[in-house]
Design an enzyme around this catalytic site. Structure first.
Site, PDB file in Angstrom:
ATOM      1  CB  THR A 305      16.339  41.566  40.444  1.00 41.12           C
ATOM      2  OG1 THR A 305      17.037  40.754  39.477  1.00 41.12           O
ATOM      3  CG2 THR A 305      15.090  42.146  39.834  1.00 41.12           C
ATOM      4  CG  ASP A 306      20.876  39.589  44.920  1.00 44.21           C
ATOM      5  OD1 ASP A 306      21.728  39.182  44.109  1.00 44.21           O
ATOM      6  OD2 ASP A 306      21.059  39.587  46.151  1.00 44.21           O
ATOM      7  CB  ALA A 307      21.080  36.057  41.415  1.00 42.82           C
ATOM      8  CG  LEU A 308      15.469  37.445  39.008  1.00 42.99           C
ATOM      9  CD1 LEU A 308      14.629  37.706  37.763  1.00 42.99           C
ATOM     10  CD2 LEU A 308      14.816  38.043  40.240  1.00 42.99           C
TER      11      LEU A 308
END
Length: 583
Positions: A305-308
């Site tokens: 994921t991209d940053a959550l």
């Protein structure tokens, strides 16, 4: 590295062909892992501190631990990401020692699994590891240069330098196709607006990063973040491409990355209704992550994921739901959850309740361990800090970086024939003004080395009228003005500054040091150059072009539209002027 615990791994090279992956060895290791150890492998996050044992109170507030070592030990992390703001990136020796310290903690755990250590070394405006590491042009500059060989060389050298510091995964290249000049978050991080050019350069960089002794490349941001005017850090971008438009515009670079054997792909927190009518962000979308990326593109590598922490993935679901939904969508690794304890236990609870099967967790852990094996991280988790100077920022690497950068500067207008200037000691006085303290100083120094006397006057990101008046007064007594702009679209003050300088009658060279679109906001400029970044190498390159030491070779990798009429072209894709250099 002497005095460290080795990991039990088959003896193979650092880049392993698919038919040499020890499937049984990986599966046996997974079978011996506890559920807690498996779930830990799914998480990548940051920790504060220059060493593994640095006690930083920010670790307590962020993660409930004192040190990075405690964080790894508590959650059995699969990876760690480095930032300057988390106090991880001081100098090459410190970075290498930090990497070794973190790996020591990881391999001393029961299962002896080393870490993926990552950063965002995109180059250009997103550069985490600074000098003395070699600094290359960012993506849009490489797009202007049009050379797949140069793109691959830049990635190969950068990957080797990162690996020498113990960083074994780079969150690059950006594979987004920037078709929207108003894009606030991608822009020059993209190779350009042309899907085929972006695909070719993406594939070249994947090959360069993943050469032997390199790093795992990570193409981002799937399914494509290039056509939005919303920043997913603070909002939820909606991409209204049809399915056919997506395949034509957004898909080709990711197809090329998959074809090049990329190790990892990062998701985008964007909504693409045509790809998933449910309206979930792509990160949480099974139709996008599994249906398209896994099934249609045939990708079986690691998806992260991209940053959550970003708002684009937090608007609809709680922080305890997001990691579970991402895994159910088909993601393997979860980057920087806002509360790692909450996220980690949410995944454990989802498995224990049957919402997610342990077999599904095993699939992701298999991909993660396979990646670590393929990159040689099991075999060689540590780096030799004594060898850093032989790899990082060598004269040969810096020379290659400057050569590549010199070929990217784009001359967009030269209507008065002002360029190239003659370099001599009687060239008069040059005023270097505009955006950026270090940018104006560095550019003035580069110009001054070529003979003229220089004056530097920094005006800031959005100068007030008094500052503009001061710049005009200085320009009226100068023989030449060089003005730097950065994102003039969003700065009325920068637009007024350039127009006021042009009105003085003193010759003006306008230099856009980030987005090439700036000239749309002062189209009367007769001499205009685009550098796509404000690195020292880019500013040295523009000085070379101004004085004819290097011919401008870059061509626009995007279309520049008229500012108040976006449907009208001011300068087309592929435009770029040149002249014969004096060297």
């Amino acid at each position: 590295m002497s005095g460290t615990q080795a990991t039990d791994t088959p003896k193979n090279g650092s880049s392993v062909a698919a038919d040499r992956i020890p499937h049984g060895w990986i599966t046996n290791r997974i079978n011996r892992m506890t559920l807690e150890e498996k779930v830990g492998q799914l998480f990548v996050t940051y920790a504060y501190g220059a060493t593994a044992d640095t006690v930083d109170p920010r670790n307590q507030s962020a993660h409930g631990v004192d040190t990075a070592a405690e964080l790894i030990d508590r959650y059995k992390l699969g990876g760690v990401i480095y930032f300057a703001w988390s106090d991880n990136l001081h100098d090459p020796q410190q970075i290498a020692n930090l990497s070794n310290g973190l790996q020591q903690v990881a391999v001393e755990q029961r299962m002896h699994i080393p870490l993926l250590i990552s950063t965002d070394q995109e180059h250009g405006i997103v550069t985490r590891v600074g000098a003395p590491a070699t600094l290359f042009p960012g993506n849009m500059a490489l797009g202007a240069g049009r050379s797949t060989d140069d793109a691959r060389t830049a990635a190969r050298i950068s990957g080797a330098e990162l690996r020498a510091l113990g960083i074994n995964q780079n969150f690059a290249p950006v594979a987004d196709v920037n078709v929207n000049p108003e894009n606030p978050v991608i822009g020059v991080r993209s190779f350009g607006e042309n899907p085929q050019l972006t695909a070719d350069l993406t594939a070249a960089q994947v090959a360069g990063y993943q050469e032997r002794d390199g790093v795992a490349a990570t193409a981002k941001h799937f399914p494509g973040h290039g056509d939005t005017d919303v920043d997913s850090h603070i909002g939820v971008p909606i991409i209204n491409h049809s399915v056919d438009e997506w395949w034509e515009l957004d898909a080709p670079p990711f197809q090329a990355a998959v074809g090049a054997g990329i190790d990892a792909i990062m998701t985008a927190h964007i909504v693409v209704p045509a790809l998933d009518p449910a309206g979930d962000p792509a990160t949480l979308s099974h139709p996008i992550m599994t249906g398209i990326l896994r099934d249609e593109l045939g990708y079986d590598g690691v998806v992260i994921t991209d940053a959550l922490t970003m708002q684009g993935v937090r608007d609809t679901y709680g922080d305890d739901q997001v990691p579970v939904l991402a895994l159910k969508a088909g993601v393997d690794m979860l980057l920087m959850p806002p509360d790692i304890d909450l996220a980690y236990n949410a995944v454990l609870d989802a498995v224990r309740s049957g919402e997610i099967s342990e077999r599904r967790i095993d699939e992701s852990v298999y991909r993660i361990l396979r990646l670590k094996f393929q990159r040689g991280i099991f075999r060689e988790p540590f780096v030799d800090a004594r060898s850093i100077d032989d790899v990082v920022g060598t004269p040969e690497h810096r020379a290659e970086a400057q050569r590549i950068t010199d070929a990217t500067t784009t001359l967009i207008t030269n209507d008065a024939g002002l360029l190239p200037l003659a370099a001599d000691d009687d060239a008069g006085e040059v005023l270097v003004t505009g955006w950026g303290v270090s940018t104006t100083e560095t550019l003035a120094e580069a110009i001054g080395r070529r003979g003229p006397a220089t004056e530097t006057f920094w005006t800031g990101g959005n100068p007030e009228q008094a500052t503009i008046d001061d710049a005009v007064a200085r320009a009226e007594t100068a023989d030449l003005v060089v003005v730097a702009t950065m994102n003039a679209r969003g700065s009325d003050g920068q637009q007024r500054l350039v127009k006021a300088l042009l009105a003085t009658g003193t010759p003006v060279v306008a230099v856009a040091v980030r987005d090439p679109y700036d000239i749309a906001y002062y189209p009367e400029a007769e001499t205009y150059l685009a550098t796509y970044s404000y690195t020292p190498g880019a500013l040295e390159a523009v000085a070379k072009v101004i004085f004819g030491e290097a011919a401008p070779e870059g061509r626009l990798p995007v279309t520049i539209p008229v500012a108040d009429n976006p449907g009208t072209v001011l300068y087309p894709y592929g435009h770029g002027l040149t002249y014969t250099s004096t060297d």
